[in-house]
Design an enzyme around this catalytic site. Sequence first.
Site, short mmCIF file in Angstrom:
data_model
loop_
_atom_site.label_atom_id
_atom_site.label_comp_id
_atom_site.label_asym_id
_atom_site.label_seq_id
_atom_site.Cartn_x
_atom_site.Cartn_y
_atom_site.Cartn_z
N GLU A 1 4.40 30.35 32.97
CA GLU A 1 3.58 31.26 33.65
C GLU A 1 1.98 31.52 32.84
OE1 GLU A 1 5.47 31.71 31.44
OE2 GLU A 1 7.90 32.25 32.41
N ASP B 1 13.65 37.52 30.22
CA ASP B 1 14.19 38.71 29.66
C ASP B 1 14.42 39.85 29.25
OD1 ASP B 1 13.56 35.97 27.76
OD2 ASP B 1 11.34 36.48 27.46
N ASP C 1 10.54 26.54 28.57
CA ASP C 1 10.28 27.74 28.40
C ASP C 1 8.40 28.41 28.90
OD1 ASP C 1 10.68 31.14 28.20
OD2 ASP C 1 10.14 30.89 25.83
#
Lengths: 663, 663
Positions: free
Chosen positions: A391, A455, A388
């Site tokens: 960013e 997401d 995950d």
Amino acid sequence: MLLEKTATGFTLSLDGCEILRHAADNPALFAGRGEERMDMYRGNFDIEDYVVERVALAHAEVEGDTIRLSNAPGQPVRLVLTVEGDSLLLAAPDASINRLWLRTVAGKDEHVWGGGEQMSYFDLRGRRFPLWTSEPGVGRDKTTEITFQSDVTGKAGGDYYNTNYPQPTYISSRRYALHVDTTAYAVFDFRRETFHEVEVWEVPEKIEFFAADTFRDLVGKLSLRFGRQPELPEWVYGGAIIGLKDGKTSFERLEKIRAAGVKVSGLWCEDWVGLRHTSFGARLFWDWVGNEERYPHLRQKIAELADENIRFLGYVNPYLCVDGSLFPEAEASGYFATDAEGKTALVDFGEFDCGVVDFTNPDAAAWFAERVIGENMLDYGLSGWMADFGEYLPIDVKLANGVDAKRMHNAWPTLWAEVNARAVASRGKTGEALFFMRAGYTGVQAHCPLLWGGDQSVDFSRHDGLVTVISGALSSGLLGNAYHHSDIGGYTSLFGNVRTAELLMRWAEMAAFTPVMRSHEGNRPRDNLQIDQDEVVLAHFARMTAIYVHLAPYLKVLSAEAAETGLPVQRPFFLHHEDDRATYAIQDAYLYGADLLVAPVWRAGETERTVYLPKGARWVHVWSGAAHEGGREVTVAAPLGQPPVFYRAGAAHEKLFADIGTL
Amino acid sequence: MLLEKTATGFTLSLDGCEILRHAADNPALFAGRGEERMDMYRGNFDIEDYVVERVALAHAEVEGDTIRLSNAPGQPVRLVLTVEGDSLLLAAPDASINRLWLRTVAGKDEHVWGGGEQMSYFDLRGRRFPLWTSEPGVGRDKTTEITFQSDVTGKAGGDYYNTNYPQPTYISSRRYALHVDTTAYAVFDFRRETFHEVEVWEVPEKIEFFAADTFRDLVGKLSLRFGRQPELPEWVYGGAIIGLKDGKTSFERLEKIRAAGVKVSGLWCEDWVGLRHTSFGARLFWDWVGNEERYPHLRQKIAELADENIRFLGYVNPYLCVDGSLFPEAEASGYFATDAEGKTALVDFGEFDCGVVDFTNPDAAAWFAERVIGENMLDYGLSGWMADFGEYLPIDVKLANGVDAKRMHNAWPTLWAEVNARAVASRGKTGEALFFMRAGYTGVQAHCPLLWGGDQSVDFSRHDGLVTVISGALSSGLLGNAYHHSDIGGYTSLFGNVRTAELLMRWAEMAAFTPVMRSHEGNRPRDNLQIDQDEVVLAHFARMTAIYVHLAPYLKVLSAEAAETGLPVQRPFFLHHEDDRATYAIQDAYLYGADLLVAPVWRAGETERTVYLPKGARWVHVWSGAAHEGGREVTVAAPLGQPPVFYRAGAAHEKLFADIGTL
């Protein structure tokens, strides 16, 4: 690349396609200086530029392969371009330049694709795309209540261009591609009729160009340039990866799911590291060690699942929480990015602080690969994980390599992918262990075997719902990311927006025609419908996994093709129908390989779907068997359970495809 | 103005205050070229600029009073500045320049005011202010649901800088003012620490500077430059102007209001022209003729009211509806702005179209003044009116004077004011007939006798409620607009937002301490509380009109002072306390003349108020009689009916002020 002098400038062409055209009164290059304001709020950025100067480099002197650019005749040279092969090398004798604008030639009817993984618009023409890895936003549409609420409560609403995975690369329908070698903030602006404008917040060392006779060849070239993924692991073809984060109850629920006929290849428990309870609800405990309180006898369980050909997958991200076991180890070795005073930079993730492992420090990267992913995850028995984030590199930390964090921010996803890939390779598991990422940037292709679309909201919305996954797959696929998939049912449930059975089913219908099927409970499992909570949904899901498994022989061919040619599994129609310009802007349907055409139902309440079928083939609707000549729109019935899918008449796997209708 | 040569540039100073400082490596001037996108939606504008070039005019050659600027030594002169008195004349030999940026010297602790009538921020420092007359927006705060809904449904939410009345003039706390002689789109940017940046979408012919030893003198100079208003008409002092738009029922309601003790100077019926029924509800009929169906025997009624010292006021705006009586007359004479094909340009105002009377055509302006305002309004018996709009000149119409409508857009409010003022003067009623405008621009001061603060929302919100009126009065007041007032109770009721009794009462409390008290039924009279619907509200309103009338002797002094010195009636504290820097940013309280300090309660539910009292005086709270030394904050009780008001001990009208407490 061909450089030709003109009366007051030059042209640059590649394979006969004119890309740059510069004249004193119509300059192609501008240089200047900007002062940016960048504010980060949990992965969402507020960025504004004050352009102090933007000056046309109007005067060009061409000599051999070199172009010397200045503001005017007799003025100092500010930028030197050198043609080298199909690239343009750039050098700026004027060190004050920190903004560069380049105009490329555009045609009126030209289409443009790429820009990384773009969720809202596949065809980029007519819009402006900042390229900066970030949270993609919730709702991503300033006209919706959800985006408004997200903006107001957390500056998190996003907009059409926000993406976990930007990349300064575009493909033009004029059959060339442009790539900027930079990790600086950049903007692609495709709003003008006669030119595109590339803006870079530095003078990049190189701009690369690619040309080919066909789009397929162009994609092949790009995939070689950026890196190709290995073939899918054999175990994935066994069925869906079931996402549960319910502690030991996950195993019981998996049994029920299997008993309902769902074909399962893996169990994915992101809570394998345990939970942290905050006022926002349960979060994962960001210390990457199996938690045998939440999952008693986990290694034993993993082995038992393996006996039934079910893999176990986990979760990791590049942060370490201050109260975890790994933090002190990393801090003692100086593996964290630091703050202005040289202390470990701490990032607040919502009632808990974390250190940022500094992957520009080779020792830190090696430690994370070996000690965290290698020992704690692979050796522990994990066959894959969500890798995950990527960013969130704060723009104000100090890094070991001494480069400004604003320049490393975009580089982070690829560094993160590399750490994961290195760990997998260290155990000889490349092409066997499967991790998936949402963040990306140039070069992520070489390391990350599978993208996931991030997401999405748990809805059918235009800019954050089911349909955005298709745009994400198609855009990233053109840049060499052969494998894409998404959270079945979406992820983000906020402000009372919750999953419907229809959404879960429509999403599963699409996922059956993607490289990997994976379910997710979402951010608020208790508030949202789960696949095992409704018999109709569960039966439908089981049937979709049967279709996925049925198509495995075909998917294996596509996977081999991807490894060999760089073609993605999910493809825009035009990759195989390039003379049919009507296909150039389609972003809500795709080819699954050359021979299956998938047009997911992506609006609520729809029971039929209209889709344009490309010219030059006959397309057979799998559910009715009706054949349609390409080159026109058709409307087909699309009740739940019958996703609009067509196969190309005469395809090698025609029989396999026709049998979908019997499942 | 003093021009001095420096090593690589020059400085410009006024009365010892350095305003421009130019050096080759720190230029004060930039020139370039932009391509704007401007979209209008019913007075709301969406404006974006693509700056193609912005080049520092780094090289300056100073000779006598003239400065010749170029990009670099030996390069063509692009801009010539000439010092003439306290002005800078500008000329651009380079005709391609359509953007100019000018940096003035800024101090770290400097405050800046002006920019026209600014509703959100009185102190402009730290923010950027586009100067373009438009609708001010509903809510004017992107974090509120009302603004979001307004944006989504009509692009009408607005932002902090949107205003009916912008003006490219600022006053610096360094005791100088700058004014740009332009009607082009402009931006004042006060976000930088060491400079302010003035952006103009043309090369203006002149930039004017003003300096004075005191802020009061500076305001006096500006008011002479832009024009001063006549004193208030004597009749206004008689009480409030009651706004009703209920047809003939208005007269009955007025009787009830008067019977409750309300002191009334005028009855204002904007529906005097009759109504038009649309799907949005009732609108006015935009044909400027008394409607004796809606108001039977109106002239007789006006005469009867006059017998009781009550004036009658109406409404007008610069449009004529296609189905009205005046439209054909104006069209036959060619008085309308035209479209690209030379036909009358029609503007859709929501189910009805109107022509735009072209005030750049002297005949059209004269016709509107004489035929419409003179004959139909003044001769008919009107003593005043709302002169609405002025902000809506479409940017794509053709005008008689041949100037681009984008350049005339900002000029329109002043042209509109001039038409009204000319009509009033033609009947010898200057200073007697009272019209009021929300739109403004440079020079509106010379023509418009009274501003009204536009269409606030019917609430206490920070950016569109009661408190914004104070900022509007203070900012416009510094630029020579001595008289300001507002709709008591606000105007805009949308999305279920309706007036409370508390709001109406708090607004009336403030209005009693402004030059004119005027009530308004708002855009949705039936959904919103009116002053005559609640006995408590009505009694409270009556008491506030008694205070207003009680203060008339003082207000007359202020009005005379305004005519003589240009000082506004409502003043920021610092006009009389300039050494007390703590007063420089206060925008929620004001001095009413030199001797009354008014701090309206502007938040819902508050029953006390904290206010800073300026140094160098003792301030007596009118309700308690308690005296406070200035230079600190005090908190006073402020129940409904006791607006926080203080008078300066020792003031000429001390007795009058003290007696407020007895009313």
